[in-house]
Write a protein that holds these residues in place. Structure first.
Motif, PDB file in Angstrom:
ATOM      1  N   VAL A  39       0.842  -1.205   0.000  1.00 42.84           N
ATOM      2  CA  VAL A  39       0.000   0.000   0.000  1.00 42.84           C
ATOM      3  C   VAL A  39       0.872   1.249   0.000  1.00 42.84           C
ATOM      4  N   ILE A  40       1.921   1.264   0.808  1.00 44.65           N
ATOM      5  CA  ILE A  40       2.818   2.425   0.831  1.00 44.65           C
ATOM      6  C   ILE A  40       3.515   2.605  -0.508  1.00 44.65           C
ATOM      7  N   ALA A  41       3.921   1.498  -1.130  1.00 39.89           N
ATOM      8  CA  ALA A  41       4.575   1.580  -2.442  1.00 39.89           C
ATOM      9  C   ALA A  41       3.623   2.132  -3.497  1.00 39.89           C
ATOM     10  N   ILE A  42       2.382   1.697  -3.483  1.00 42.88           N
ATOM     11  CA  ILE A  42       1.398   2.185  -4.460  1.00 42.88           C
ATOM     12  C   ILE A  42       1.129   3.667  -4.243  1.00 42.88           C
ATOM     13  N   LEU A  43       1.006   4.086  -2.979  1.00 40.78           N
ATOM     14  CA  LEU A  43       0.794   5.508  -2.699  1.00 40.78           C
ATOM     15  C   LEU A  43       1.984   6.338  -3.162  1.00 40.78           C
ATOM     16  N   ALA A  44       3.198   5.830  -2.981  1.00 38.33           N
ATOM     17  CA  ALA A  44       4.391   6.549  -3.439  1.00 38.33           C
ATOM     18  C   ALA A  44       4.396   6.680  -4.958  1.00 38.33           C
ATOM     19  N   ILE A  45       3.983   5.647  -5.655  1.00 35.63           N
ATOM     20  CA  ILE A  45       3.925   5.702  -7.126  1.00 35.63           C
ATOM     21  C   ILE A  45       2.880   6.714  -7.575  1.00 35.63           C
ATOM     22  N   ILE A  46       1.730   6.742  -6.908  1.00 31.51           N
ATOM     23  CA  ILE A  46       0.675   7.699  -7.275  1.00 31.51           C
ATOM     24  C   ILE A  46       1.163   9.130  -7.044  1.00 31.51           C
ATOM     25  N   VAL A  47       1.825   9.373  -5.912  1.00 32.93           N
ATOM     26  CA  VAL A  47       2.342  10.719  -5.633  1.00 32.93           C
ATOM     27  C   VAL A  47       3.399  11.096  -6.667  1.00 32.93           C
ATOM     28  N   TYR A  48       4.243  10.158  -7.058  1.00 39.20           N
ATOM     29  CA  TYR A  48       5.260  10.420  -8.075  1.00 39.20           C
ATOM     30  C   TYR A  48       4.619  10.790  -9.419  1.00 39.20           C
ATOM     31  N   ILE A  49       3.598  10.050  -9.819  1.00 35.16           N
ATOM     32  CA  ILE A  49       2.921  10.322 -11.087  1.00 35.16           C
ATOM     33  C   ILE A  49       2.237  11.676 -11.042  1.00 35.16           C
ATOM     34  N   ILE A  50       1.582  11.997  -9.944  1.00 33.33           N
ATOM     35  CA  ILE A  50       0.907  13.297  -9.822  1.00 33.33           C
ATOM     36  C   ILE A  50       1.928  14.425  -9.866  1.00 33.33           C
ATOM     37  N   SER A  51       3.069  14.227  -9.214  1.00 33.00           N
ATOM     38  CA  SER A  51       4.090  15.285  -9.237  1.00 33.00           C
ATOM     39  C   SER A  51       4.675  15.470 -10.630  1.00 33.00           C
ATOM     40  N   LYS A  52       4.778  14.417 -11.419  1.00 31.49           N
ATOM     41  CA  LYS A  52       5.289  14.541 -12.796  1.00 31.49           C
ATOM     42  C   LYS A  52       4.307  15.303 -13.665  1.00 31.49           C
TER      43      LYS A  52
END
Length: 57
Positions: A39-52
């Motif tokens: 869950v933490i890994a998925i949230l980190a990926i979502i935050v990374y995509i949103i920041s890009k």
């Protein structure tokens, strides 16, 4: 004599069941840890995509 044998059988079955319960408990604890990590890994990926996407402005 039969009573003693019955008590030994019940005692041995009870000890076997309790050890299997602790083994299952360990499996669920490990599974919970892996689930939290995913869950933490998925949230980190979502935050990374949103920041890009927000950097392209």
């Amino acid at each position: 004599m039969k009573s003693v044998i019955n008590k030994l059988i019940v005692l041995s079955l009870t000890s076997l069941l309790f050890t299997s319960c602790s083994a299952i408990e360990s499996i669920f604890k490990a599974g919970m840890g892996v689930g939290i990590f995913i869950v933490i890994a998925i949230l980190a990926i979502i935050v990374y995509i949103i920041s890009k996407f927000s950097d392209k402005k």
